[in-house]
Design a protein around this motif. Structure first.
Motif, PDB file in Angstrom:
ATOM      1  N   PRO A   1      27.930  41.705  11.170  1.00 51.32           N
ATOM      2  CA  PRO A   1      28.032  40.600  10.214  1.00 51.32           C
ATOM      3  C   PRO A   1      27.468  40.979   8.846  1.00 51.32           C
ATOM      4  CG  PRO A   1      26.163  40.247  11.655  1.00 51.32           C
ATOM      5  CD  PRO A   1      26.861  41.465  12.164  1.00 51.32           C
ATOM      6  N   VAL A   2      28.156  40.544   7.806  1.00 54.18           N
ATOM      7  CA  VAL A   2      27.682  40.817   6.451  1.00 54.18           C
ATOM      8  C   VAL A   2      26.453  39.978   6.144  1.00 54.18           C
ATOM      9  CG1 VAL A   2      28.320  40.926   4.023  1.00 54.18           C
ATOM     10  CG2 VAL A   2      30.065  41.275   5.793  1.00 54.18           C
ATOM     11  N   TYR A   3      26.501  38.726   6.542  1.00 54.26           N
ATOM     12  CA  TYR A   3      25.382  37.795   6.350  1.00 54.26           C
ATOM     13  C   TYR A   3      24.980  37.255   7.720  1.00 54.26           C
ATOM     14  CZ  TYR A   3      27.358  37.905   1.627  1.00 54.26           C
ATOM     15  OH  TYR A   3      27.852  38.308   0.414  1.00 54.26           O
ATOM     16  N   ASP A   4      23.803  36.689   7.803  1.00 55.47           N
ATOM     17  CA  ASP A   4      23.380  36.057   9.055  1.00 55.47           C
ATOM     18  C   ASP A   4      24.384  34.962   9.417  1.00 55.47           C
ATOM     19  OD1 ASP A   4      21.184  37.698   8.944  1.00 55.47           O
ATOM     20  OD2 ASP A   4      19.784  36.122   8.331  1.00 55.47           O
ATOM     21  N   THR A   5      24.721  34.868  10.698  1.00 57.97           N
ATOM     22  CA  THR A   5      25.720  33.901  11.126  1.00 57.97           C
ATOM     23  C   THR A   5      25.300  33.235  12.427  1.00 57.97           C
ATOM     24  OG1 THR A   5      28.038  33.622  11.812  1.00 57.97           O
ATOM     25  CG2 THR A   5      27.016  35.753  12.286  1.00 57.97           C
ATOM     26  N   THR A   6      25.702  31.987  12.582  1.00 62.83           N
ATOM     27  CA  THR A   6      25.436  31.259  13.822  1.00 62.83           C
ATOM     28  C   THR A   6      26.696  31.119  14.678  1.00 62.83           C
ATOM     29  OG1 THR A   6      25.864  29.148  12.713  1.00 62.83           O
ATOM     30  CG2 THR A   6      23.578  29.922  12.765  1.00 62.83           C
ATOM     31  N   THR A   7      27.806  31.696  14.209  1.00 62.10           N
ATOM     32  CA  THR A   7      29.055  31.573  14.962  1.00 62.10           C
ATOM     33  C   THR A   7      28.946  32.254  16.320  1.00 62.10           C
ATOM     34  OG1 THR A   7      30.360  31.444  12.936  1.00 62.10           O
ATOM     35  CG2 THR A   7      31.522  32.087  14.930  1.00 62.10           C
ATOM     36  N   LYS A   8      28.288  33.418  16.363  1.00 61.42           N
ATOM     37  CA  LYS A   8      28.059  34.116  17.629  1.00 61.42           C
ATOM     38  C   LYS A   8      26.557  34.149  17.883  1.00 61.42           C
ATOM     39  CE  LYS A   8      30.494  37.771  18.626  1.00 61.42           C
ATOM     40  NZ  LYS A   8      31.110  39.115  18.575  1.00 61.42           N
ATOM     41  N   SER A   9      26.144  33.634  19.025  1.00 59.52           N
ATOM     42  CA  SER A   9      24.715  33.500  19.312  1.00 59.52           C
ATOM     43  C   SER A   9      24.007  34.842  19.417  1.00 59.52           C
ATOM     44  CB  SER A   9      24.513  32.710  20.604  1.00 59.52           C
ATOM     45  OG  SER A   9      25.150  33.367  21.685  1.00 59.52           O
TER      46      SER A   9
ATOM     47  N   GLY B   1      24.347  42.827   4.685  1.00 56.34           N
ATOM     48  CA  GLY B   1      24.360  42.683   3.239  1.00 56.34           C
ATOM     49  C   GLY B   1      25.550  43.381   2.596  1.00 56.34           C
ATOM     50  N   PRO B   2      25.933  42.949   1.392  1.00 57.14           N
ATOM     51  CA  PRO B   2      27.113  43.496   0.729  1.00 57.14           C
ATOM     52  C   PRO B   2      27.032  44.985   0.411  1.00 57.14           C
ATOM     53  CG  PRO B   2      26.494  41.405  -0.265  1.00 57.14           C
ATOM     54  CD  PRO B   2      25.379  41.790   0.657  1.00 57.14           C
ATOM     55  N   ASP B   3      25.841  45.476   0.017  1.00 53.81           N
ATOM     56  CA  ASP B   3      25.736  46.884  -0.354  1.00 53.81           C
ATOM     57  C   ASP B   3      25.937  47.796   0.849  1.00 53.81           C
ATOM     58  OD1 ASP B   3      25.310  46.191  -2.984  1.00 53.81           O
ATOM     59  OD2 ASP B   3      23.122  46.293  -2.834  1.00 53.81           O
ATOM     60  N   ARG B   4      25.288  47.472   1.965  1.00 52.84           N
ATOM     61  CA  ARG B   4      25.476  48.280   3.175  1.00 52.84           C
ATOM     62  C   ARG B   4      26.912  48.151   3.676  1.00 52.84           C
ATOM     63  NH1 ARG B   4      25.312  52.769   5.560  1.00 52.84           N
ATOM     64  NH2 ARG B   4      25.022  52.731   7.848  1.00 52.84           N
ATOM     65  N   LEU B   5      27.493  46.981   3.536  1.00 48.94           N
ATOM     66  CA  LEU B   5      28.892  46.808   3.892  1.00 48.94           C
ATOM     67  C   LEU B   5      29.760  47.813   3.146  1.00 48.94           C
ATOM     68  CD1 LEU B   5      31.351  45.210   5.089  1.00 48.94           C
ATOM     69  CD2 LEU B   5      31.228  43.811   3.009  1.00 48.94           C
ATOM     70  N   GLY B   6      29.563  47.910   1.830  1.00 49.65           N
ATOM     71  CA  GLY B   6      30.355  48.838   1.032  1.00 49.65           C
ATOM     72  C   GLY B   6      30.216  50.275   1.505  1.00 49.65           C
TER      73      GLY B   6
ATOM     74  N   ALA C   1      32.849  36.198  -3.749  1.00 51.57           N
ATOM     75  CA  ALA C   1      32.900  37.032  -4.948  1.00 51.57           C
ATOM     76  C   ALA C   1      31.978  38.243  -4.845  1.00 51.57           C
ATOM     77  CB  ALA C   1      32.538  36.206  -6.175  1.00 51.57           C
ATOM     78  N   GLU C   2      30.894  38.141  -4.047  1.00 54.49           N
ATOM     79  CA  GLU C   2      29.972  39.265  -3.875  1.00 54.49           C
ATOM     80  C   GLU C   2      30.632  40.432  -3.141  1.00 54.49           C
ATOM     81  OE1 GLU C   2      25.800  36.709  -3.418  1.00 54.49           O
ATOM     82  OE2 GLU C   2      26.699  37.665  -1.668  1.00 54.49           O
ATOM     83  N   LEU C   3      31.740  40.158  -2.473  1.00 51.51           N
ATOM     84  CA  LEU C   3      32.383  41.181  -1.653  1.00 51.51           C
ATOM     85  C   LEU C   3      33.582  41.817  -2.345  1.00 51.51           C
ATOM     86  CD1 LEU C   3      32.137  39.392   1.796  1.00 51.51           C
ATOM     87  CD2 LEU C   3      30.490  40.902   0.662  1.00 51.51           C
ATOM     88  N   ARG C   4      33.807  41.451  -3.601  1.00 48.78           N
ATOM     89  CA  ARG C   4      34.834  42.134  -4.376  1.00 48.78           C
ATOM     90  C   ARG C   4      34.450  43.601  -4.573  1.00 48.78           C
ATOM     91  NH1 ARG C   4      36.005  38.127  -9.536  1.00 48.78           N
ATOM     92  NH2 ARG C   4      36.954  36.393  -8.380  1.00 48.78           N
ATOM     93  N   TRP C   5      35.471  44.432  -4.675  1.00 44.90           N
ATOM     94  CA  TRP C   5      35.296  45.834  -5.037  1.00 44.90           C
ATOM     95  C   TRP C   5      34.409  46.608  -4.043  1.00 44.90           C
ATOM     96  CZ3 TRP C   5      39.068  44.758  -7.741  1.00 44.90           C
ATOM     97  CH2 TRP C   5      39.082  43.759  -8.696  1.00 44.90           C
ATOM     98  N   ARG C   6      34.461  46.224  -2.796  1.00 41.04           N
ATOM     99  CA  ARG C   6      33.708  46.939  -1.753  1.00 41.04           C
ATOM    100  C   ARG C   6      34.635  47.821  -0.919  1.00 41.04           C
ATOM    101  NH1 ARG C   6      28.210  45.962  -2.993  1.00 41.04           N
ATOM    102  NH2 ARG C   6      28.110  43.840  -3.816  1.00 41.04           N
ATOM    103  N   GLY C   7      35.880  47.957  -1.332  1.00 42.23           N
ATOM    104  CA  GLY C   7      36.821  48.776  -0.592  1.00 42.23           C
ATOM    105  C   GLY C   7      37.509  48.058   0.545  1.00 42.23           C
ATOM    106  N   LEU C   8      37.286  46.757   0.665  1.00 39.39           N
ATOM    107  CA  LEU C   8      37.853  45.961   1.746  1.00 39.39           C
ATOM    108  C   LEU C   8      39.339  45.667   1.527  1.00 39.39           C
ATOM    109  CD1 LEU C   8      34.990  43.330   1.812  1.00 39.39           C
ATOM    110  CD2 LEU C   8      35.448  44.957   3.669  1.00 39.39           C
ATOM    111  N   ILE C   9      40.054  45.442   2.634  1.00 41.59           N
ATOM    112  CA  ILE C   9      41.401  44.885   2.502  1.00 41.59           C
ATOM    113  C   ILE C   9      41.370  43.373   2.644  1.00 41.59           C
ATOM    114  CG2 ILE C   9      42.514  46.995   3.297  1.00 41.59           C
ATOM    115  CD1 ILE C   9      43.130  45.444   5.952  1.00 41.59           C
ATOM    116  N   GLY C  10      40.222  42.819   3.045  1.00 42.81           N
ATOM    117  CA  GLY C  10      40.147  41.372   3.157  1.00 42.81           C
ATOM    118  C   GLY C  10      38.855  40.878   3.765  1.00 42.81           C
TER     119      GLY C  10
END
Length: 254
Positions: free
Chosen positions: A168-176, A183-188, A210-219
Motif C-alpha cells: 500500500p502507498v498509504y496506510d489503509t483499512t480496506t485490508k485488515s 509513501g510516494p517516494d518509495r513507490l516511485g 496528485a502526489e502520485l503523478r510522474w512516478r512512472g505508474l500506468i494508473g
C-alpha cells in the motif's frame, strides 16, 4: 528509465489504465448501493479497469456478482460513443473496460468459455502466474501484487504478467492485514525497479492522487475512494482530474 528494462504488454494497448477500481461489496452496501450500481457510475465517470474482489462468497455467488459487474460495465459503455461491452469480444470499440477477477481462476475459466472478456489478478499467495496463464490462455491480462526485487524478477521471468500492483502507498483499512504505507517516494523507486507496467494501490484518495503523478505508474487502483463515495461517477472524474495524464516519470515530464 532507471532499473530493469520495462516489459510492455500488447494486451494493455487499447485500455485507459489511469483509474482502476477494485470493488468492495461491504463498502458498497454501507454506501447504500450494489456493487453493480457503483461500477456502472464509476465507469461512466472514467474508470478504465474494474477488478471484482470479494473474499467472503463462494464461487457460484462470485460468478453471479461478476456477471452483474459485466452487465454494469456494458450499460455504462452503451451510453458512451461507439463502444462495445466489457463482456463482448467484439473488435473496433473505441473504449474497452476490462473486468478482472481477483484470483477466482475457475470462475474466470467458466466465463471465458461463455465468451466473456475477463482477466485475472493474483497475489503472491494465490495461484502461481505461470499456472494461471496455462489455465486461461494467452489472451487475458494477468496482474500480480508484488513488492520487492525478488517478486518483480519472478514476475518478469514468468513471461505471464502484464502489470503489477504495488502498495500500500498509504496506510489503509480496506485490508485488515495490510502493512504500513510505503509513501510516494518509495513507490516511485519500486515502480522503477519493477520493469513491468505498474499501478499503485492502498489508501489513495482524491487529495492524494496528485502526489502520485510522474512516478512512472500506468494508473491508480482505488477501493474506498469510489466504493464509499456519495457519487461514484463524480469521484472517478475527480480522481482522474487530479492524477491527470500522470503516467510517465518526472524526467519524461521535464
Amino acid at each position: 528509465m532507471n532499473g530493469p528494462e520495462r516489459h510492455e504488454s500488447a494486451r494493455l494497448a487499447d485500455i485507459d489504465t489511469r483509474l482502476y477500481l477494485v470493488t468492495d461489496s461491504a463498502q458498497c452496501r454501507e454506501a447504500g448501493r450494489s456493487v453493480a450500481d457503483t461500477v456502472r457510475e464509476a465507469v461512466a465517470g472514467g474508470v478504465g479497469i474494474v477488478q471484482v474482489r470479494d473474499k467472503d462468497i463462494d464461487d457460484d455467488a462470485f460468478y453471479t456478482l461478476t456477471r452483474e459487474v459485466i452487465d454494469a460495465v456494458d450499460d455504462a459503455l452503451a451510453d458512451g460513443p461507439g463502444t462495445a461491452g466489457a463482456g463482448s469480444t467484439s473488435v473496433g470499440t473505441k473504449r474497452r473496460v476490462p473486468v478482472v477477477l481477483n484470483d477466482r481462476v475457475a470462475v474466470a475459466q467458466r466465463l471465458l468459455a461463455e465468451g466473456a472478456d475477463v482477466h485475472i489478478h493474483v497475489g503472491q499467495a494465490d495461484t502461481p502466474v505461470e499456472e494461471v496463464r496455462e489455465l486461461i490462455g494467452h489472451g487475458p491480462l494477468i496482474g500480480l501484487s508484488a513488492a520487492n526485487d525478488a517478486e518483480f524478477a519472478a514476475a518478469r521471468d514468468s513471461g505471464a504478467v502484464d502489470l503489477v500492483g504495488i502498495g500500500p502507498v498509504y496506510d489503509t483499512t480496506t485490508k485488515s492485514d495490510a502493512p504500513d504505507g510505503i509513501g510516494p517516494d518509495r513507490l516511485g523507486e519500486l515502480v522503477s525497479e519493477a520493469g513491468l507496467p505498474a499501478v499503485a494501490i492502498g489508501g489513495i484518495s482524491t487529495v492524494r492522487a496528485a502526489e502520485l503523478r510522474w512516478r512512472g505508474l500506468i494508473g491508480l487502483c482505488v477501493v474506498s475512494a469510489i466504493c464509499r463515495a456519495e457519487d461514484p461517477r463524480a469521484a472517478a472524474e475527480e480522481l482522474l482530474a487530479e492524477f491527470g495524464d500522470g503516467t510517465t516519470t518526472s524526467s519524461d515530464a521535464s
